[in-house]
Design a protein around this motif. Structure first.
Motif, mmCIF file in Angstrom:
data_model
loop_
_atom_site.group_PDB
_atom_site.id
_atom_site.type_symbol
_atom_site.label_atom_id
_atom_site.label_comp_id
_atom_site.label_asym_id
_atom_site.label_seq_id
_atom_site.Cartn_x
_atom_site.Cartn_y
_atom_site.Cartn_z
ATOM 1 N N VAL A 94 0.827 -1.209 0.000
ATOM 2 C CA VAL A 94 0.000 0.000 0.000
ATOM 3 C C VAL A 94 0.863 1.260 0.000
ATOM 4 C CG1 VAL A 94 -1.585 1.361 1.429
ATOM 5 C CG2 VAL A 94 -2.036 -1.062 1.036
ATOM 6 N N LEU A 95 1.961 1.240 0.753
ATOM 7 C CA LEU A 95 2.824 2.422 0.826
ATOM 8 C C LEU A 95 3.495 2.743 -0.497
ATOM 9 C CD1 LEU A 95 4.485 1.876 4.323
ATOM 10 C CD2 LEU A 95 2.667 3.481 3.719
ATOM 11 N N LYS A 96 3.515 1.770 -1.392
ATOM 12 C CA LYS A 96 4.120 1.997 -2.702
ATOM 13 C C LYS A 96 3.123 2.510 -3.742
ATOM 14 C CE LYS A 96 7.570 -1.633 -1.958
ATOM 15 N NZ LYS A 96 8.095 -2.946 -2.417
ATOM 16 N N LEU A 97 1.848 2.587 -3.344
ATOM 17 C CA LEU A 97 0.842 3.076 -4.285
ATOM 18 C C LEU A 97 1.075 4.554 -4.564
ATOM 19 C CD1 LEU A 97 -2.372 1.324 -2.908
ATOM 20 C CD2 LEU A 97 -1.018 0.673 -4.897
ATOM 21 N N PRO A 98 0.860 4.989 -5.806
ATOM 22 C CA PRO A 98 1.200 6.376 -6.167
ATOM 23 C C PRO A 98 0.241 7.431 -5.629
ATOM 24 C CG PRO A 98 0.225 5.223 -8.030
ATOM 25 C CD PRO A 98 0.406 4.197 -6.958
ATOM 26 N N SER A 99 -1.019 7.083 -5.399
ATOM 27 C CA SER A 99 -1.999 8.101 -5.020
ATOM 28 C C SER A 99 -2.569 7.829 -3.637
ATOM 29 C CB SER A 99 -3.143 8.142 -6.038
ATOM 30 O OG SER A 99 -3.881 6.940 -6.011
ATOM 31 N N ALA A 100 -2.976 8.900 -2.973
ATOM 32 C CA ALA A 100 -3.605 8.771 -1.657
ATOM 33 C C ALA A 100 -4.950 8.071 -1.766
ATOM 34 C CB ALA A 100 -3.781 10.150 -1.026
ATOM 35 N N GLN A 101 -5.644 8.288 -2.877
ATOM 36 C CA GLN A 101 -6.940 7.638 -3.081
ATOM 37 C C GLN A 101 -6.776 6.124 -3.176
ATOM 38 O OE1 GLN A 101 -9.051 8.995 -6.526
ATOM 39 N NE2 GLN A 101 -10.861 7.739 -6.132
ATOM 40 N N GLY A 102 -5.721 5.685 -3.842
ATOM 41 C CA GLY A 102 -5.456 4.258 -3.933
ATOM 42 C C GLY A 102 -5.142 3.660 -2.575
ATOM 43 N N ILE A 103 -4.407 4.407 -1.761
ATOM 44 C CA ILE A 103 -4.085 3.937 -0.406
ATOM 45 C C ILE A 103 -5.353 3.798 0.424
ATOM 46 C CG2 ILE A 103 -2.913 4.545 1.737
ATOM 47 C CD1 ILE A 103 -0.732 5.867 0.082
ATOM 48 N N ARG A 104 -6.219 4.804 0.371
ATOM 49 C CA ARG A 104 -7.465 4.756 1.143
ATOM 50 C C ARG A 104 -8.348 3.591 0.689
ATOM 51 N NH1 ARG A 104 -7.174 10.460 0.662
ATOM 52 N NH2 ARG A 104 -8.567 10.388 -1.142
ATOM 53 N N LYS A 105 -8.411 3.377 -0.630
ATOM 54 C CA LYS A 105 -9.245 2.298 -1.152
ATOM 55 C C LYS A 105 -8.726 0.943 -0.706
ATOM 56 C CE LYS A 105 -11.131 0.390 -5.440
ATOM 57 N NZ LYS A 105 -11.173 0.517 -6.927
ATOM 58 N N ALA A 106 -7.407 0.774 -0.715
ATOM 59 C CA ALA A 106 -6.825 -0.497 -0.293
ATOM 60 C C ALA A 106 -7.048 -0.747 1.197
ATOM 61 C CB ALA A 106 -5.337 -0.520 -0.620
ATOM 62 N N LEU A 107 -6.833 0.291 2.004
ATOM 63 C CA LEU A 107 -6.984 0.132 3.449
ATOM 64 C C LEU A 107 -8.443 -0.016 3.865
ATOM 65 C CD1 LEU A 107 -4.335 2.652 4.832
ATOM 66 C CD2 LEU A 107 -4.167 0.168 4.643
ATOM 67 N N SER A 108 -9.361 0.547 3.080
ATOM 68 C CA SER A 108 -10.785 0.439 3.431
ATOM 69 C C SER A 108 -11.272 -1.002 3.383
ATOM 70 C CB SER A 108 -11.626 1.299 2.484
ATOM 71 O OG SER A 108 -11.570 0.793 1.161
ATOM 72 N N THR A 109 -10.649 -1.819 2.539
ATOM 73 C CA THR A 109 -11.042 -3.232 2.461
ATOM 74 C C THR A 109 -10.523 -4.032 3.652
ATOM 75 O OG1 THR A 109 -9.067 -3.855 1.193
ATOM 76 C CG2 THR A 109 -10.979 -3.097 -0.053
ATOM 77 N N CYS A 110 -9.573 -3.440 4.391
ATOM 78 C CA CYS A 110 -8.974 -4.142 5.527
ATOM 79 C C CYS A 110 -9.404 -3.578 6.880
ATOM 80 C CB CYS A 110 -7.448 -4.082 5.439
ATOM 81 S SG CYS A 110 -6.750 -4.722 3.914
ATOM 82 N N GLY A 111 -10.033 -2.388 6.868
ATOM 83 C CA GLY A 111 -10.341 -1.711 8.117
ATOM 84 C C GLY A 111 -11.200 -2.526 9.067
ATOM 85 N N SER A 112 -12.268 -3.130 8.548
ATOM 86 C CA SER A 112 -13.162 -3.911 9.396
ATOM 87 C C SER A 112 -12.450 -5.119 9.978
ATOM 88 C CB SER A 112 -14.384 -4.370 8.589
ATOM 89 O OG SER A 112 -15.109 -3.270 8.104
ATOM 90 N N HIS A 113 -11.659 -5.769 9.141
ATOM 91 C CA HIS A 113 -10.949 -6.961 9.599
ATOM 92 C C HIS A 113 -9.924 -6.626 10.673
ATOM 93 C CE1 HIS A 113 -7.909 -10.253 9.254
ATOM 94 N NE2 HIS A 113 -9.010 -10.980 9.283
ATOM 95 N N ILE A 114 -9.198 -5.530 10.488
ATOM 96 C CA ILE A 114 -8.212 -5.114 11.491
ATOM 97 C C ILE A 114 -8.894 -4.806 12.824
ATOM 98 C CG2 ILE A 114 -6.571 -3.304 12.103
ATOM 99 C CD1 ILE A 114 -5.862 -3.081 9.148
ATOM 100 N N THR A 115 -10.055 -4.172 12.779
ATOM 101 C CA THR A 115 -10.796 -3.857 14.002
ATOM 102 C C THR A 115 -11.203 -5.119 14.738
ATOM 103 O OG1 THR A 115 -11.663 -1.847 12.950
ATOM 104 C CG2 THR A 115 -12.799 -2.637 14.928
#
Length: 307
Positions: free
Chosen positions: A225-246
């Motif tokens: 994720v940290l290698k993704l070029p855009s902040a939007q891409g980072i948010r989209k990737a992390l949004s799929t993991c947020g519930s699971h991490i919680t």
């Protein structure tokens, strides 16, 4: 001490969370409401995933299994506690207690393995998206869940058989609201060294294996994720993991302080953590996944309107 000097225990007394009747009434009422919400919430998750073709993907397949396990975990513990409160009894028979231990250990550990499988699924989706459909085939998904069930059932069988071999003295009062193995070990007149050893070896392996799988999966995910070029891409990737991490944080945060220390140090704080682990976590899981997931909210809306 010889076996002949032991009093045969045919039942245990579950003392509950509080010795005061007024507090017990309030707690049982609260537990009843939480149990009903747990059953309804997780059942809606299972039904929504089953009825909506758009959710027939590996991620939601694992989520449906997790919800089914959460229902089972609460159902092993809460109904017996509520029945005892209604009838004015604190007793649970010896066979019922051993059965409760077996299924509690099974479902609790299956939760951890399913969370690790879900973390691996997210790793494949984010780090190897071009190979996702090839790696996470339906047969592979079913195999991952089946292996999880086999390992956890064998593990619970081991600990239950070790518990059955112990002798118990005349003191059969368990300072808990269910047959947790740790308070029971304190009541035994036998040497519990083997039981404690199995907790730290086999139990430690069963605990650490899914935990390490989750940690490694997210290490790769965050690196990607940290290698993704855009902040939007980072948010989209992390949004799929947020519930699971919680859910993972809540699950392991509660279990870590309870089952990774000697039975002799069991305390009231451990009992509170047990409530979080056995009652609160299954309750909040469906809300965490549904409130943060647009597809799940749409599926639940369709299901409710259809009913």
């Amino acid at each position: 001490m010889d076996r002949d000097n032991h009093t045969t225990v045919t039942e245990f007394l579950l003392l509950g969370l509080s010795g005061l009747q007024e507090q017990e009434d309030a707690l049982c009422g609260l537990f009843l409401c939480m149990y009903l919400v747990t059953i309804i919430g997780n059942l809606l998750i299972v039904l929504a995933i089953s009825c909506d073709p758009h959710l027939h993907t590996p991620m939601y397949f694992f989520l449906a299994n997790l919800s089914a396990v959460d229902i089972s975990t609460s159902s092993v513990i809460v109904p017996k506690m509520l029945v005892n409160h209604v009838v004015g009894s604190k007793s649970i028979s010896y066979p019922q207690c051993m059965t409760q231990i077996y299924f509690f250990i099974t479902f609790a550990n299956t939760d951890g393995f399913l969370l690790s499988v879900m973390a691996y699924d997210r790793y494949v989706a984010i780090c190897r998206p071009l190979y996702y459909t090839m790696i996470m085939r339906p047969r592979v998904c079913v195999l991952l869940v089946a292996v999880s069930w086999v390992i956890t059932n064998l593990h619970s069988l081991l600990h239950t058989l070790l518990m059955v071999r112990l002798n118990f003295c005349s003191n059969n009062a368990v300072r808990h609201f269910f047959c947790d193995p740790y308070p029971l070990l304190k009541l035994s007149c036998s040497d519990t060294f083997i039981n404690d050893l199995m907790v730290f070896t086999v139990g430690g392996w069963v605990f650490m294996t899914p935990f390490m799988c989750i940690a490694i999966s997210y290490a790769y995910i965050f690196s990607k994720v940290l290698k993704l070029p855009s902040a939007q891409g980072i948010r989209k990737a992390l949004s799929t993991c947020g519930s699971h991490i919680t859910v993972v944080s809540l699950f392991y945060g509660a279990i870590l302080g309870i089952y990774m220390h000697p039975s002799s140090s069991y305390s009231v704080q451990d009992m509170v953590a047990s409530v979080i682990f056995t009652v609160v976590t299954p309750l909040v899981n469906p809300f965490i996944y549904s409130l943060r997931n647009r597809d799940m909210k749409a599926a639940l809306r369709k299901l409710i309107l259809r009913v």
